[in-house]
Scaffold this motif. Structure first.
Motif, PDB file in Angstrom:
ATOM      1  N   SER A 120     -42.518   9.496  32.223  1.00 27.09           N
ATOM      2  CA  SER A 120     -42.755   8.292  33.268  1.00 27.09           C
ATOM      3  C   SER A 120     -43.411   8.029  33.453  1.00 27.09           C
ATOM      4  N   SER A 121     -45.378   8.476  33.103  1.00 29.59           N
ATOM      5  CA  SER A 121     -46.157   7.666  33.385  1.00 29.59           C
ATOM      6  C   SER A 121     -47.404   7.922  31.473  1.00 29.59           C
TER       7      SER A 121
ATOM      8  N   ARG B 178     -48.998   2.463  32.779  1.00 30.16           N
ATOM      9  CA  ARG B 178     -47.002   2.575  32.767  1.00 30.16           C
ATOM     10  C   ARG B 178     -46.853   3.662  33.490  1.00 30.16           C
ATOM     11  N   HIS B 179     -46.073   3.113  34.396  1.00 33.03           N
ATOM     12  CA  HIS B 179     -44.687   3.760  35.138  1.00 33.03           C
ATOM     13  C   HIS B 179     -43.241   4.026  35.505  1.00 33.03           C
ATOM     14  N   LYS B 180     -42.649   4.538  34.882  1.00 35.91           N
ATOM     15  CA  LYS B 180     -41.007   4.910  35.009  1.00 35.91           C
ATOM     16  C   LYS B 180     -40.823   5.533  36.111  1.00 35.91           C
ATOM     17  N   GLY B 181     -40.517   5.271  37.098  1.00 33.97           N
ATOM     18  CA  GLY B 181     -40.137   6.236  37.961  1.00 33.97           C
ATOM     19  C   GLY B 181     -38.306   6.124  38.344  1.00 33.97           C
ATOM     20  N   TRP B 182     -38.053   7.060  39.391  1.00 35.27           N
ATOM     21  CA  TRP B 182     -36.763   7.030  40.087  1.00 35.27           C
ATOM     22  C   TRP B 182     -35.573   6.540  39.025  1.00 35.27           C
ATOM     23  N   ASN B 183     -35.460   7.723  37.957  1.00 35.13           N
ATOM     24  CA  ASN B 183     -34.040   7.341  36.927  1.00 35.13           C
ATOM     25  C   ASN B 183     -34.335   6.119  36.200  1.00 35.13           C
TER      26      ASN B 183
ATOM     27  N   ARG C  74     -35.249   3.072  38.154  1.00 31.18           N
ATOM     28  CA  ARG C  74     -35.224   2.097  38.890  1.00 31.18           C
ATOM     29  C   ARG C  74     -36.490   1.481  38.928  1.00 31.18           C
ATOM     30  N   LEU C  75     -37.989   1.597  39.346  1.00 32.26           N
ATOM     31  CA  LEU C  75     -39.176   1.731  38.996  1.00 32.26           C
ATOM     32  C   LEU C  75     -39.918   1.583  38.476  1.00 32.26           C
ATOM     33  N   LEU C  76     -39.918   0.478  37.499  1.00 27.28           N
ATOM     34  CA  LEU C  76     -41.046  -0.224  36.715  1.00 27.28           C
ATOM     35  C   LEU C  76     -42.714  -0.593  37.203  1.00 27.28           C
ATOM     36  N   MET C  77     -43.611  -0.266  36.722  1.00 26.08           N
ATOM     37  CA  MET C  77     -44.689  -0.359  37.230  1.00 26.08           C
ATOM     38  C   MET C  77     -45.841  -0.858  36.186  1.00 26.08           C
ATOM     39  N   GLU C  78     -46.656  -1.720  35.979  1.00 33.59           N
ATOM     40  CA  GLU C  78     -47.666  -1.912  35.450  1.00 33.59           C
ATOM     41  C   GLU C  78     -48.994  -2.291  35.776  1.00 33.59           C
ATOM     42  N   LEU C  79     -49.971  -1.752  35.477  1.00 33.98           N
ATOM     43  CA  LEU C  79     -51.588  -2.302  36.084  1.00 33.98           C
ATOM     44  C   LEU C  79     -52.776  -2.568  34.673  1.00 33.98           C
ATOM     45  N   THR C  80     -53.035  -3.340  34.596  1.00 40.52           N
ATOM     46  CA  THR C  80     -53.951  -3.362  33.376  1.00 40.52           C
ATOM     47  C   THR C  80     -55.067  -4.442  33.801  1.00 40.52           C
ATOM     48  N   ILE C  81     -55.868  -3.814  33.421  1.00 44.19           N
ATOM     49  CA  ILE C  81     -57.826  -4.012  33.705  1.00 44.19           C
ATOM     50  C   ILE C  81     -57.875  -4.936  32.778  1.00 44.19           C
ATOM     51  N   TYR C  82     -58.878  -5.823  32.281  1.00 38.39           N
ATOM     52  CA  TYR C  82     -59.464  -6.387  31.300  1.00 38.39           C
ATOM     53  C   TYR C  82     -60.648  -7.031  31.679  1.00 38.39           C
ATOM     54  N   TYR C  83     -61.340  -6.998  30.368  1.00 40.93           N
ATOM     55  CA  TYR C  83     -62.755  -7.148  29.751  1.00 40.93           C
ATOM     56  C   TYR C  83     -63.059  -8.166  29.095  1.00 40.93           C
ATOM     57  N   MET C  84     -63.352  -9.614  28.762  1.00 40.75           N
ATOM     58  CA  MET C  84     -64.038 -10.117  27.828  1.00 40.75           C
ATOM     59  C   MET C  84     -65.208 -10.647  27.440  1.00 40.75           C
ATOM     60  N   LYS C  85     -65.936 -10.637  26.360  1.00 40.08           N
ATOM     61  CA  LYS C  85     -67.284 -11.393  25.732  1.00 40.08           C
ATOM     62  C   LYS C  85     -67.102 -12.325  25.018  1.00 40.08           C
ATOM     63  N   MET C  86     -67.142 -13.320  25.002  1.00 35.38           N
ATOM     64  CA  MET C  86     -67.115 -14.537  24.110  1.00 35.38           C
ATOM     65  C   MET C  86     -68.302 -14.945  23.710  1.00 35.38           C
ATOM     66  N   ASN C  87     -68.097 -15.205  22.752  1.00 37.29           N
ATOM     67  CA  ASN C  87     -69.484 -16.323  21.338  1.00 37.29           C
ATOM     68  C   ASN C  87     -68.997 -17.530  21.333  1.00 37.29           C
ATOM     69  N   ASN C  88     -69.725 -18.705  21.258  1.00 37.60           N
ATOM     70  CA  ASN C  88     -69.310 -19.746  20.838  1.00 37.60           C
ATOM     71  C   ASN C  88     -67.886 -20.392  21.313  1.00 37.60           C
ATOM     72  N   LEU C  89     -67.812 -20.039  22.477  1.00 35.53           N
ATOM     73  CA  LEU C  89     -66.927 -20.893  23.234  1.00 35.53           C
ATOM     74  C   LEU C  89     -66.405 -22.112  22.912  1.00 35.53           C
ATOM     75  N   LEU C  90     -64.828 -22.800  22.386  1.00 35.45           N
ATOM     76  CA  LEU C  90     -65.070 -24.020  22.005  1.00 35.45           C
ATOM     77  C   LEU C  90     -64.718 -24.845  22.396  1.00 35.45           C
ATOM     78  N   VAL C  91     -65.876 -25.811  23.247  1.00 39.85           N
ATOM     79  CA  VAL C  91     -64.982 -26.967  24.463  1.00 39.85           C
ATOM     80  C   VAL C  91     -64.994 -27.790  23.970  1.00 39.85           C
ATOM     81  N   THR C  92     -64.472 -28.662  24.711  1.00 42.08           N
ATOM     82  CA  THR C  92     -64.213 -30.212  24.470  1.00 42.08           C
ATOM     83  C   THR C  92     -65.777 -31.275  24.804  1.00 42.08           C
ATOM     84  N   LYS C  93     -66.052 -32.688  23.876  1.00 42.57           N
ATOM     85  CA  LYS C  93     -67.050 -32.945  24.180  1.00 42.57           C
ATOM     86  C   LYS C  93     -65.749 -34.428  23.697  1.00 42.57           C
ATOM     87  N   ARG C  94     -66.058 -35.342  24.984  1.00 45.13           N
ATOM     88  CA  ARG C  94     -65.513 -36.333  25.032  1.00 45.13           C
ATOM     89  C   ARG C  94     -66.797 -38.008  25.319  1.00 45.13           C
TER      90      ARG C  94
END
Length: 675
Positions: free
Chosen positions: A430-431, A473-478, A480-500
């Motif tokens: 379940s986990s 991730r966890h499935k429990g109680w036959n 009947r319960l579904l739990m999910e938890l995610t932590i993320y970290y991202m480092k980006m270079n050259n992010l594309l932005v709009t120049k108007r």
């Protein structure tokens, strides 16, 4: 095109050499030999419970928890995913905030309808104009966790068009709602010898809440599969006609005091877009010997677009052709997959003066050609409670811009290699604990890579980043319960932005470095298990993120430390689904947090919350099933912005238009009959 030709020639050779006799295919599911069911399932993007990346699934019941046409209400229940919808034809989907800087459309994520890429060669994705009867389920992979479908920083959205199981069935849905909105869906599913055939029709018409917001859309699709010996041939076709007026965005004063108005001069010139789009894909899945199989899909897209704006009239003709080939080998505790995907797209874009009902003088005509080539591979190993995945994607992208009768401007980005690894460990049945690390990238779109004079901006670079995920991730109680938890970290270079430079002229630049961190959580709990036609389920999803510029200087202004605009600091969704015999009740509460509107962080939208609900009643007779339903959206009639335009321009003394007003209280009702 040379990439596509090579793939087709090689594939013909593989097909000829790879045929096996019926006696060599073992159909016992306990056998280590691959069976026909597994071969067919590969198109449906099934993922094992031990998949190390972060993903979410939405089935048919969840998709139809609202009205019959607004996909945004369902996607916004998925943590980390947000679909801002300014109008029925103007929206933007982001995953973990990636794509928030694209002004009027969805970019930075990839989408597939079956094995057909919905994402154009320009990187633009439009999933909102696929009819609900052509969506059996949705599956979203977040971040660059699946190199099999490119290594996009945002992720991949899979739309499964095929309904499981053989059936002879006809269903018709008719719905009407506020603001003159009428929609209809019709599905015909037939069992044929060795396969099945489905025909779908849908229509949507609306007078719109705002001025200049009439909308008409028609869809027709043909889907089928046929067994040819040991092989399966699948085909998909979708036609969409769209004619939708464009009310555009509003300044703060109009948004607050006159939200029905059209923005700027869009209402005066009756701005609109009209387009015809065709999608076609033909694929074959065939087993080879010794637990190997191969799938080949040839796909093409054609689109004609006309768009009348206050500043000019746009005419666009687009055609694309591509091939996707994937080879798989399945062992007892491992799986190896690899292949190629290539696409070539040609756009002819013409701009004309606006001259009332007539087409004005030609201002410019440019031809844009973009091609890409993806080489991908994936290795999965599983031993008891531990699993490991390693993947790699190699991309080569080429551009050519031909202004007028010129010779053209060619450019080719360097080859980008995107590796990824992931692990999962199951503490019990379940986990499980998950972790992944992957590299992703997004190539500039044609609009971002083109300078105002029509030349190619050779200084712009693809944005690249590395994402780290840790999840539980966890499935429990036959179950009947579904739990999910995610932590993320991202480092980006050259992010594309709009120049108007003006309302109609904008292009891309690179913004140095950014960092993104967030948490995604979801809980589903069955209060009452399905028993004697009684059930009750509660669900919660939550997403919070922080996104900052690490290095970005524009026109001498240093934005280091500022928050990236256009990304709410959190989203919360609470849902209830209850059934008592023939009746069912669905309630959905959403809270969208605050977000900045410009890079300077001088303006901020405080966010909103709203409540929606739906009641259904089922009737059944022998051979006939009828469902009556009625729903309400924005029950307490709150005023909110359903989409924002970041860094909105202000020219000629006009006020910047940041806001697309959301719909006030609106109701809908319908009937669905299945035979």
């Amino acid at each position: 095109m040379r990439y596509i030709a090579i793939i087709v020639l090689l594939q013909i050779k593989v097909v000829c050499l790879g045929q096996v006799s019926p006696d060599s295919i073992i159909l016992d599911r306990t056998s280590r030999h691959i069976d026909v069911v597994d071969v067919r399932a590969k198109v449906k993007f099934t993922l094992p419970d031990y998949w190390s990346g972060d993903y979410s699934v939405m089935d048919s019941l969840q998709l139809h928890s609202g009205n019959s046409y607004m996909l945004s209400e369902q996607l916004n229940k998925i943590p980390g995913v947000q679909m801002q919808q300014g109008t029925l034809s103007t929206n933007r989907i982001t995953i973990r905030g990636i794509g928030s800087r694209t002004p009027y459309e969805t970019n930075r994520i990839k989408a597939y309808w079956g094995d057909i890429p919905l994402t154009t060669g320009d990187g633009v994705t439009a999933v909102e104009d696929i009819g609900f009867n052509d969506i059996a389920s949705l599956r979203i992979l977040k971040g660059p966790s699946s190199s099999l479908y490119g290594a996009g920083l945002g992720g991949v959205l899979f739309i499964n068009p095929f309904v499981d199981g053989p059936q002879n069935k006809v269903s018709v849905t008719s719905e009407a709602g506020s603001f003159g909105t009428v929609s209809g869906l019709m599905d015909l599913n037939l069992d044929i010898k060795g396969g099945g055939l489905s025909i779908g029709l849908s229509s949507l018409k609306s007078s719109g809440y705002r001025e200049n917001s009439n909308y008409n859309r028609y869809n027709a699709s043909v889907k089928g599969e046929v067994r040819l010996g040991n092989n399966y041939l699948r085909f998909l076709y979708n036609f969409r006609y769209l004619n939708g007026q464009i009310p555009s965005s509003l300044n703060e004063e109009d948004f607050r005091d006159n939200p029905k108005a059209a923005g700027g001069t869009w209402g005066i010139i009756k701005g609109f877009e009209e387009s015809n789009r065709h999608l076609l894909g033909i694929g074959i899945q065939f087993p080879l010997e010794n637990n190997k199989f191969n799938s080949l899909t040839v796909f093409g897209t054609g689109n004609q677009l006309k768009e009348v704006r206050p500043f000019n009239e746009l005419g666009e003709d687009m055609f694309s052709f591509g091939v996707r080939d994937k080879y798989s080998f399945v062992g007892e505790n491992y799986k190896v997959e690899g292949g190629v995907e290539a696409m070539n797209e040609l756009n002819t874009v013409s701009l004309y003066e606006v001259d009332g009902e007539a087409k004005g003088l030609l201002l410019s005509r440019n031809k844009y050609n973009r091609s890409y080539f993806n080489l991908f591979g994936l290795l999965e190993l599983k031993k008891n409670a531990f699993s490991f995945q390693a993947s790699v994607n190699l991309n080569k992208t080429n551009y050519k811009i031909t202004p007028g009768e010129g010779l053209g401007d060619r450019y080719s980005y360097d080859i980008i290699v995107s590796p990824g690894i992931g692990v999962s460990y199951s503490f019990s049945e379940s986990s499980s604990l998950l972790a992944s690390l992957g590299h992703g990238f997004s190539a500039p779109s044609l609009l971002e890579s083109q300078m105002p004079d029509g030349s190619f901006n050779s200084n712009i670079k693809p944005e690249q980043g590395v994402t780290c995920d840790v999840g539980y991730r966890h499935k429990g109680w036959n179950d009947r319960l579904l739990m999910e938890l995610t932590i993320y970290y991202m480092k980006m270079n050259n992010l594309l932005v709009t120049k108007r430079e003006s309302e109609e002229i904008f292009y891309g630049i690179n913004a140095g470095e950014t960092k993104h961190a967030g948490v995604e959580a979801s809980v589903n709990y069955d209060l009452v298990s399905l028993c004697n036609q009684k059930s009750a389920t509660v669900s919660l999803s939550y997403f919070a993120s922080g996104n900052r510029f690490e290095r970005f200087v524009d026109d001498g202004v240093d934005f280091k430390g500022n928050n990236l605009p256009g990304i709410p600091n959190y989203n919360l969704s609470l849902g209830f689904n209850g059934q008592l015999k023939a009746f069912s009740l669905l309630l959905d509460y959403k809270r969208v947090g605050s977000q900045y509107l410009d890079d300077e962080n001088s303006l901020k939208y405080s966010g909103f919350d709203k409540l929606s609900g739906k009641v259904t009643f089922s009737l059944g007779w022998p051979g006939v099933k009828t469902i009556l339903y009625m729903g309400v959206d924005n029950l307490f009639d709150i005023s909110y912005a359903s989409m924002v335009l970041i860094n909105a321009p202000s020219f000629g003394g006009s006020k910047p238009r940041y806001y697309y007003p959301g719909l006030p209280l609106n109701i809908y009702g319908g009937i669905k009959i299945s035979l």
